[in-house]
Design a protein around this motif. Structure first.
Motif, PDB file in Angstrom:
ATOM      1  N   ARG A   1      -4.014   3.983  -5.401  1.00 32.91           N
ATOM      2  CA  ARG A   1      -4.635   3.608  -4.131  1.00 32.91           C
ATOM      3  C   ARG A   1      -5.291   2.247  -4.282  1.00 32.91           C
ATOM      4  O   ARG A   1      -6.406   2.129  -4.809  1.00 32.91           O
TER       5      ARG A   1
ATOM      6  N   ARG B   1       0.101   7.759   4.835  1.00 29.16           N
ATOM      7  CA  ARG B   1       0.528   9.128   4.509  1.00 29.16           C
ATOM      8  C   ARG B   1       1.437   9.687   5.603  1.00 29.16           C
ATOM      9  O   ARG B   1       2.348  10.483   5.318  1.00 29.16           O
TER      10      ARG B   1
ATOM     11  N   LEU C   1       0.944   3.853  -3.044  1.00 29.67           N
ATOM     12  CA  LEU C   1       0.395   5.171  -2.732  1.00 29.67           C
ATOM     13  C   LEU C   1       1.372   6.279  -3.106  1.00 29.67           C
ATOM     14  O   LEU C   1       0.960   7.352  -3.561  1.00 29.67           O
TER      15      LEU C   1
ATOM     16  N   VAL D   1      -4.948   4.497   4.760  1.00 22.60           N
ATOM     17  CA  VAL D   1      -4.382   5.574   3.941  1.00 22.60           C
ATOM     18  C   VAL D   1      -3.832   6.688   4.833  1.00 22.60           C
ATOM     19  O   VAL D   1      -2.744   7.222   4.586  1.00 22.60           O
TER      20      VAL D   1
ATOM     21  N   GLY E   1       0.827  -1.207   0.000  1.00 19.17           N
ATOM     22  CA  GLY E   1       0.000   0.000   0.000  1.00 19.17           C
ATOM     23  C   GLY E   1       0.857   1.250   0.000  1.00 19.17           C
ATOM     24  O   GLY E   1       0.594   2.208  -0.734  1.00 19.17           O
TER      25      GLY E   1
END
Length: 217
Positions: free
Chosen positions: A70, A83, A65, A79, A61
């Motif tokens: 995504r 981040r 990303l 998410v 992921g």
């Protein structure tokens, strides 16, 4: 390579290398009165930074990303956390070491030796990455690095007559994973380069990470 030589090459203490040998994480054999590391590249590929590695799902992921993708297996909470990790990579003075530690579970790294390693790059089941990706900007000679789906790795190894390097040097690094993107993404390439442990590979990994972070919002 002796324990002392391996420790110096990896930037670790001799006691740390001896501990890895005793735990079975690093293969060694007795020669005379001392341990000799069977495959020094195995030591160099180990993460140098502390911290809990991500699961394979979260590792992929993060890698995707950073390239603006995504995957559907990520929920909003995932998410948000990823981040935060990307922001850490942006700020870290040695992001290649942090990335290496975070995504070590993205697949199993298999150092191998084959008679014609470059033929792997023409195999439809193989996705070039690391030193074999053009974005690495490195001259890999006849060495090859690539990803293969876990379901296909045995057939690829058989097809290309790949074997464990034994006392020789690997010329193929296969990453076996349950998820393999059709084309390697930038942080994937960077993580692979960081695992080689050399100064030029780590320097290029850092450049790739910083370039990728410029485009992350």
């Amino acid at each position: 390579m002796s324990v002392a030589q391996a420790a110096k090459a990896a930037g670790l203490s001799r006691s740390r290398v001896n501990a890895l040998v005793r735990s079975g994480r690093l293969q060694a054999r007795w020669v005379g009165s001392q341990h000799v590391i069977v495959d020094p590249s195995e030591l160099l590929s180990m993460p140098r930074r502390p911290g809990r590695p991500m699961s394979a799902r979260m590792a992929w992921g993060l890698l995707l990303l950073a390239d603006g993708e995504r995957p559907d297996w990520l929920n909003p909470g995932d998410v948000y956390r990823l981040r935060k990790h990307l922001e850490q990579l942006r700020r870290d003075p040695e992001p290649e070491l942090l990335l290496q530690a975070l995504v070590v579970n993205r697949g199993e790294r298999l150092p191998l030796h084959g008679p014609e390693p470059r033929r792997l790059l023409d195999d439809a089941d193989v996705v070039p990455s690391g030193i074999s990706d053009p974005r690495a900007g490195l001259s890999a000679g006849s060495d090859v690095e690539a990803y293969v789906h876990a379901d296909d790795v045995r057939s690829v190894i058989r097809r290309h007559l790949l074997v464990e390097p034994g006392s020789g040097r690997p010329n193929v690094w296969l990453h076996s994973s349950a998820f393999v993107p059709p084309v390697s993404v930038r942080l994937q390439v960077a993580a692979d380069l960081a695992e080689h442990g050399g100064s030029r590979e780590r320097s290029r990994a850092r450049q790739l990470i910083r370039a990728a972070m410029e485009g992350v919002k």
